[in-house]
Scaffold this motif. Structure first.
Motif, PDB file in Angstrom:
ATOM      1  N   TYR A 164       0.866  -1.178   0.000  1.00 16.25           N
ATOM      2  CA  TYR A 164       0.000   0.000   0.000  1.00 16.25           C
ATOM      3  C   TYR A 164       0.906   1.233   0.000  1.00 16.25           C
ATOM      4  CZ  TYR A 164      -2.766   3.886   1.612  1.00 16.25           C
ATOM      5  OH  TYR A 164      -3.343   5.130   1.707  1.00 16.25           O
ATOM      6  N   ASN A 165       0.761   2.096  -0.991  1.00 15.14           N
ATOM      7  CA  ASN A 165       1.530   3.338  -1.092  1.00 15.14           C
ATOM      8  C   ASN A 165       3.028   3.112  -0.943  1.00 15.14           C
ATOM      9  OD1 ASN A 165       1.812   6.068  -1.586  1.00 15.14           O
ATOM     10  ND2 ASN A 165       1.379   6.687   0.525  1.00 15.14           N
ATOM     11  N   ARG A 166       3.528   2.103  -1.625  1.00 15.34           N
ATOM     12  CA  ARG A 166       4.968   1.833  -1.657  1.00 15.34           C
ATOM     13  C   ARG A 166       5.322   1.255  -3.015  1.00 15.34           C
ATOM     14  NH1 ARG A 166       7.033  -3.423  -0.783  1.00 15.34           N
ATOM     15  NH2 ARG A 166       8.845  -2.499   0.236  1.00 15.34           N
ATOM     16  N   GLU A 167       6.617   1.170  -3.286  1.00 17.62           N
ATOM     17  CA  GLU A 167       7.104   0.559  -4.519  1.00 17.62           C
ATOM     18  C   GLU A 167       7.632  -0.823  -4.187  1.00 17.62           C
ATOM     19  OE1 GLU A 167       9.974   3.137  -6.244  1.00 17.62           O
ATOM     20  OE2 GLU A 167       8.645   4.880  -6.205  1.00 17.62           O
ATOM     21  N   SER A 168       7.151  -1.834  -4.873  1.00 12.57           N
ATOM     22  CA  SER A 168       7.599  -3.192  -4.592  1.00 12.57           C
ATOM     23  C   SER A 168       9.038  -3.388  -5.053  1.00 12.57           C
ATOM     24  CB  SER A 168       6.679  -4.208  -5.285  1.00 12.57           C
ATOM     25  OG  SER A 168       6.754  -4.061  -6.683  1.00 12.57           O
ATOM     26  N   GLY A 169       9.684  -4.371  -4.442  1.00 13.32           N
ATOM     27  CA  GLY A 169      11.058  -4.687  -4.821  1.00 13.32           C
ATOM     28  C   GLY A 169      12.109  -3.969  -4.004  1.00 13.32           C
ATOM     29  N   LEU A 170      11.688  -3.193  -3.000  1.00  7.39           N
ATOM     30  CA  LEU A 170      12.614  -2.452  -2.146  1.00  7.39           C
ATOM     31  C   LEU A 170      12.442  -2.900  -0.695  1.00  7.39           C
ATOM     32  CD1 LEU A 170      12.103   1.120  -3.641  1.00  7.39           C
ATOM     33  CD2 LEU A 170      13.883  -0.541  -4.219  1.00  7.39           C
ATOM     34  N   THR A 171      13.428  -2.616   0.133  1.00  5.32           N
ATOM     35  CA  THR A 171      13.328  -2.947   1.543  1.00  5.32           C
ATOM     36  C   THR A 171      12.073  -2.344   2.164  1.00  5.32           C
ATOM     37  OG1 THR A 171      14.336  -2.581   3.741  1.00  5.32           O
ATOM     38  CG2 THR A 171      14.829  -0.961   2.034  1.00  5.32           C
ATOM     39  N   PRO A 172      11.460  -3.022   3.124  1.00  5.02           N
ATOM     40  CA  PRO A 172      10.316  -2.423   3.820  1.00  5.02           C
ATOM     41  C   PRO A 172      10.644  -1.079   4.465  1.00  5.02           C
ATOM     42  CG  PRO A 172      10.416  -4.768   4.304  1.00  5.02           C
ATOM     43  CD  PRO A 172      11.685  -4.422   3.550  1.00  5.02           C
ATOM     44  N   LEU A 173      11.927  -0.814   4.707  1.00  5.40           N
ATOM     45  CA  LEU A 173      12.333   0.455   5.324  1.00  5.40           C
ATOM     46  C   LEU A 173      12.303   1.629   4.351  1.00  5.40           C
ATOM     47  CD1 LEU A 173      15.412  -0.755   7.425  1.00  5.40           C
ATOM     48  CD2 LEU A 173      13.118  -0.208   8.267  1.00  5.40           C
ATOM     49  N   ASP A 174      12.177   1.353   3.058  1.00  4.45           N
ATOM     50  CA  ASP A 174      12.150   2.432   2.077  1.00  4.45           C
ATOM     51  C   ASP A 174      10.959   3.351   2.349  1.00  4.45           C
ATOM     52  OD1 ASP A 174      13.221   3.441  -0.670  1.00  4.45           O
ATOM     53  OD2 ASP A 174      11.048   3.316  -0.904  1.00  4.45           O
ATOM     54  N   GLU A 175      11.178   4.655   2.239  1.00  3.82           N
ATOM     55  CA  GLU A 175      10.142   5.618   2.620  1.00  3.82           C
ATOM     56  C   GLU A 175       9.496   6.330   1.438  1.00  3.82           C
ATOM     57  OE1 GLU A 175      11.968   8.137   5.535  1.00  3.82           O
ATOM     58  OE2 GLU A 175      11.582   6.678   7.131  1.00  3.82           O
ATOM     59  N   TRP A 181       2.728  11.553   1.102  1.00  4.01           N
ATOM     60  CA  TRP A 181       2.809  11.257   2.530  1.00  4.01           C
ATOM     61  C   TRP A 181       1.462  11.352   3.231  1.00  4.01           C
ATOM     62  CZ3 TRP A 181       6.473   9.161   5.530  1.00  4.01           C
ATOM     63  CH2 TRP A 181       7.746   9.020   4.969  1.00  4.01           C
ATOM     64  N   ASP A 182       0.571  12.180   2.713  1.00  4.11           N
ATOM     65  CA  ASP A 182      -0.713  12.346   3.390  1.00  4.11           C
ATOM     66  C   ASP A 182      -1.576  11.096   3.314  1.00  4.11           C
ATOM     67  OD1 ASP A 182      -1.057  12.690   0.658  1.00  4.11           O
ATOM     68  OD2 ASP A 182      -2.629  14.214   0.872  1.00  4.11           O
ATOM     69  N   ARG A 183      -1.254  10.188   2.389  1.00  6.15           N
ATOM     70  CA  ARG A 183      -2.018   8.946   2.269  1.00  6.15           C
ATOM     71  C   ARG A 183      -1.441   7.814   3.119  1.00  6.15           C
ATOM     72  NH1 ARG A 183      -5.780   8.461  -1.532  1.00  6.15           N
ATOM     73  NH2 ARG A 183      -6.416   6.846  -0.052  1.00  6.15           N
ATOM     74  N   GLY A 184      -0.496   8.125   3.986  1.00  7.50           N
ATOM     75  CA  GLY A 184       0.048   7.126   4.889  1.00  7.50           C
ATOM     76  C   GLY A 184       1.029   6.201   4.196  1.00  7.50           C
TER      77      GLY A 184
END
Length: 233
Positions: A164-175, A181-184
């Protein structure tokens, strides 16, 4: 969720003060085989349409009610006849303090409803044997207390990023937050800390380790999550 503020709660909605991280969007691929007689139990046609045709593994998280923080998680896989069969669970689980939402915003203390890919994992502890990309780091740390005054220590010993609101293939720590940012963001499946989450899903430590060992990127795993009424749409 949880990718939020390391210093206080889970990991959700960190806004740069901690690491966490989700990225954006749901699960890719063709849609439409999650409901019906051979589909995941309790899913209506609208939700079933969101399950990609190529997905053969799904974690179904069903909330007790729209405003409840308690839920149940069951892992399903398609069998040789293309029918969904439970292979693990049901397990007790928790979601956000105020329940569920169709439109998540940072700080709303609700877990987003929908179908999201599970592509990346990590944690403070060593890889328990998952086939997902696993990022071990001391940065997976949660300090402070939760909504019930419980310690958050160990909450990020194991995590699976919910896409959800992230790019796959990167560490979960990626921001990175494709929707802003307003969508969490930082919505994870992580270790339970005996209380509601900021927006994540939580399971006890042993169940998290089992989930990590079972998830198979070749089966294009997704999480299907929401309260029972919403999933039945």
């Amino acid at each position: 969720m949880h990718g939020g503020e390391r210093a206080v709660v889970d990991a959700a909605d960190r806004r740069g003060r901690g690491r966490g991280g989700c990225r954006g969007g749901g699960a890719g691929g063709g849609r439409g085989s999650g409901a019906g007689p051979a589909g995941l139990p309790g899913l209506g046609p609208r939700t079933g349409e969101l399950v990609p045709d190529g997905t053969r593994q799904a974690l179904l998280v069903r909330g007790r009610s729209t405003n409840s923080s308690e839920s149940t998680a069951t892992l399903y896989e398609r069998d040789g006849e293309n029918r969904w069969r439970a292979v693990a669970g049901p397990w007790p689980a928790r979601n956000a303090l105020k329940g569920w939402t169709d439109e998540h915003w940072a700080g709303d203390h609700r877990t987003p409803i929908g179908v999201f890919g599970l592509t990346d994992a990590g944690g403070r502890l060593p890889d328990p044997g998952t086939r997902l990309p696993y990022h071990q780091s001391e940065e997976f740390v949660a300090v402070g207390t939760g909504f019930r005054g419980e310690s958050l220590r160990g909450s990020f010993d194991y995590v699976v990023a919910i896409n959800y609101n992230r790019e796959s293939g990167l560490t979960p720590l990626d921001e990175r937050r494709p929707m802003g940012w307003d969508r969490g963001g930082g919505v994870w499946i992580h270790v339970d800390h005996d209380g509601p989450t900021q927006g994540c899903i939580s399971l006890d430590l042993d169940r998290m380790a089992e989930l990590l060992r079972r998830l198979d990127p070749g089966k294009r795993p997704v999480v299907v999550m929401g309260d029972g009424e919403s999933l039945a749409r």
